[in-house]
Scaffold this motif. Sequence first.
Motif, short mmCIF file in Angstrom:
data_model
loop_
_atom_site.label_atom_id
_atom_site.label_comp_id
_atom_site.label_asym_id
_atom_site.label_seq_id
_atom_site.Cartn_x
_atom_site.Cartn_y
_atom_site.Cartn_z
N ALA A 83 0.71 -1.18 -0.03
CA ALA A 83 0.14 -0.03 -0.05
C ALA A 83 0.65 1.30 0.05
O ALA A 83 1.81 1.16 0.40
CB ALA A 83 -1.06 0.06 1.20
N THR A 84 0.47 2.36 -0.67
CA THR A 84 1.06 3.64 -0.42
C THR A 84 0.79 4.19 0.64
O THR A 84 0.14 3.69 1.74
CB THR A 84 0.59 4.68 -1.57
N GLU A 108 -2.43 5.21 2.14
CA GLU A 108 -3.38 4.08 2.37
C GLU A 108 -3.02 3.25 3.45
O GLU A 108 -3.61 1.87 3.47
CB GLU A 108 -3.45 3.15 1.04
N LYS A 115 -4.43 7.02 7.50
CA LYS A 115 -5.01 6.59 6.10
C LYS A 115 -6.10 7.45 5.64
O LYS A 115 -6.97 7.76 6.24
CB LYS A 115 -5.67 5.12 6.38
N MET A 122 -7.30 6.79 2.44
CA MET A 122 -8.28 6.10 1.54
C MET A 122 -7.74 4.39 1.57
O MET A 122 -6.69 4.10 2.12
CB MET A 122 -7.98 6.43 0.14
N GLU A 123 -8.62 3.56 1.26
CA GLU A 123 -8.57 2.08 1.29
C GLU A 123 -7.39 1.64 0.20
O GLU A 123 -7.53 2.20 -0.79
CB GLU A 123 -9.82 1.26 1.34
N PRO A 124 -6.62 0.79 0.55
CA PRO A 124 -5.64 0.17 -0.56
C PRO A 124 -6.55 -0.20 -1.61
O PRO A 124 -7.45 -0.95 -1.50
CB PRO A 124 -4.94 -0.98 0.13
N GLN A 125 -5.79 -0.12 -2.87
CA GLN A 125 -6.36 -0.31 -4.13
C GLN A 125 -6.11 -1.71 -4.68
O GLN A 125 -5.06 -2.32 -4.22
CB GLN A 125 -6.22 0.76 -5.12
N GLY A 126 -7.00 -2.23 -5.35
CA GLY A 126 -6.86 -3.63 -5.68
C GLY A 126 -6.31 -4.80 -4.69
O GLY A 126 -7.01 -4.94 -3.66
N ASN A 127 -5.41 -5.46 -4.99
CA ASN A 127 -4.73 -6.45 -4.20
C ASN A 127 -3.50 -5.87 -3.11
O ASN A 127 -3.06 -6.68 -2.40
CB ASN A 127 -4.24 -7.71 -4.70
#
Length: 531
Positions: free
Chosen positions: A292-293, A296, A313, A315-320
């Motif tokens: 995650a960035t 995230e 945080k 935003m929520e982590p994107q994808g996997n």
Amino acid sequence: MTNTINELQDMGPGDAIFAIGTNTTECHPIIGIRMLEAHRRGARLIVADPRETELAKHADVYMRHNPGSDVALLNAMMYVIVTEGLADEAFIRSRTENFEACRETVLKYAPEKVEGITGVPAEKVRQAARLFATAENAATYYTMGITQHTSGVDNVLSIANLALMTGNLGKPKAGVNPLRGQNNVQGACDMGALPNVYPAYQPVTDPKNREKFEKAWGRPLSDRMGMAISDVLRGIEEGKVRFLYVMGENPMRSDPDVNHVRHCLEHVDFLVVQDIFLTESAALADVVLPGATWAEKDGTFTNTERRVQRVRKAMEPQGNARPDWMILRDIMRAMDYPADYNSPKDIFNELRTLAPSYAGVTYERLEKLGGLHWPCPNEEHPGTPILHVGKFSRGLGKFSAIEWRPPAELPDEEYPLVLTTGRRTAHYHTGTMTRNCWGLDGVAPEEWVEINPADAASLGVAHGDYVRVTTRRGSVVVRAEVTARVPKGVTFITFHYTEAAGNLLTNSALDPVSKTPEYKVCAVRVEKVSA
């Protein structure tokens, strides 16, 4: 940093800023702006750098020294301070040791005597030394222009000598202030991401430390120091390292002699890379773990001035993608270690029980105060913005007797120029993030090599021509930027660009103590090529 960034806002007449081996306005823009503001308020600005950076244009004294001559230059400044009676004798007597050994060494480095090494006129060295030594407060700032040499540790010790000699430690608007290259490098080192220490710089060779961490973690621990990055690569070649886990790092662009790095990563038995993009290193991996960035995940960062700050945080982590701590926790659990962590706060609270400098830092205090500087030994402690006030951690500050040593690789008939490396404003490190941003990549979409007009003329190279830049390790083709920003005999390139990777060229020779490669000096040949 021994001091804080905000002290720059208080600097003015009577104060001095010494920036050596740091392109601050490009690599640390906010700090660079504060330096320029302090200069406008009357603080004197001394700059030492082979390239004419933006700071150099504003300096009261600009010393354009030859790459790799830092120790000779600093010793020459101290020669002036000693011989002209400008040293802080009271500070030296009461708070330091080993001064005579240092004094004996610097007396060999008269500015006139070392002009041939440094390339700096003796009178400029004298001006700089007098400005620094007569200031009420003098702060020194440096970055990788000091550390990325085979003499990097010697360079840092020489800077410490200069601060000790003038009494510029343990007080505001002074100190020895290395500016970290990334947002949480300080925090990573604090957490023990070094081969020789547990968290908070507790040596792994100390039986008491090992016993403490064995009890906390419930596993036997080694008393041997681990490997530096250079040792890891050598270990792969020798068959001693068979598994490599790379997290948030892109050695295929950030390490010197990239062809050698590629050879090692292609031949290690099992390579795992954990990152937010499919980097050049990740492309070689057997397994890629998407991290995650910074936006995230929750946790803390510790910045260059030792200030611990909360990260929240957005935003929520994107994808996997998953936060790094969660990936590592689940790997530990898969290896039958009961990693009982359910949040970054759980991990941080464990750290507080094991790392004395973090013991007084809590999430609650960080929320309330906005940040705390370590060392912070208990929850009533206000933190320590300035180190070494009244006393050094070792008792007395120790002078070192440092002799200048030449770089590992010097120009010759086949490779007649010097190459040094660095960064540009638009891009960051290996370009993993910034070259995925169309706005930033649009500002600087391709690599250029800086070359002095005199060198360009002798090679028949005009501004914008394509040239081949070659060292003993490889070559790249880039456009030539003909500019007096670099002196005659010196060229400059970055390591941001995959298609023209500066670290294909750089030397992997190491500082014997820190094992840091000599990115800042190597011998190079430049030739004009057709487009």
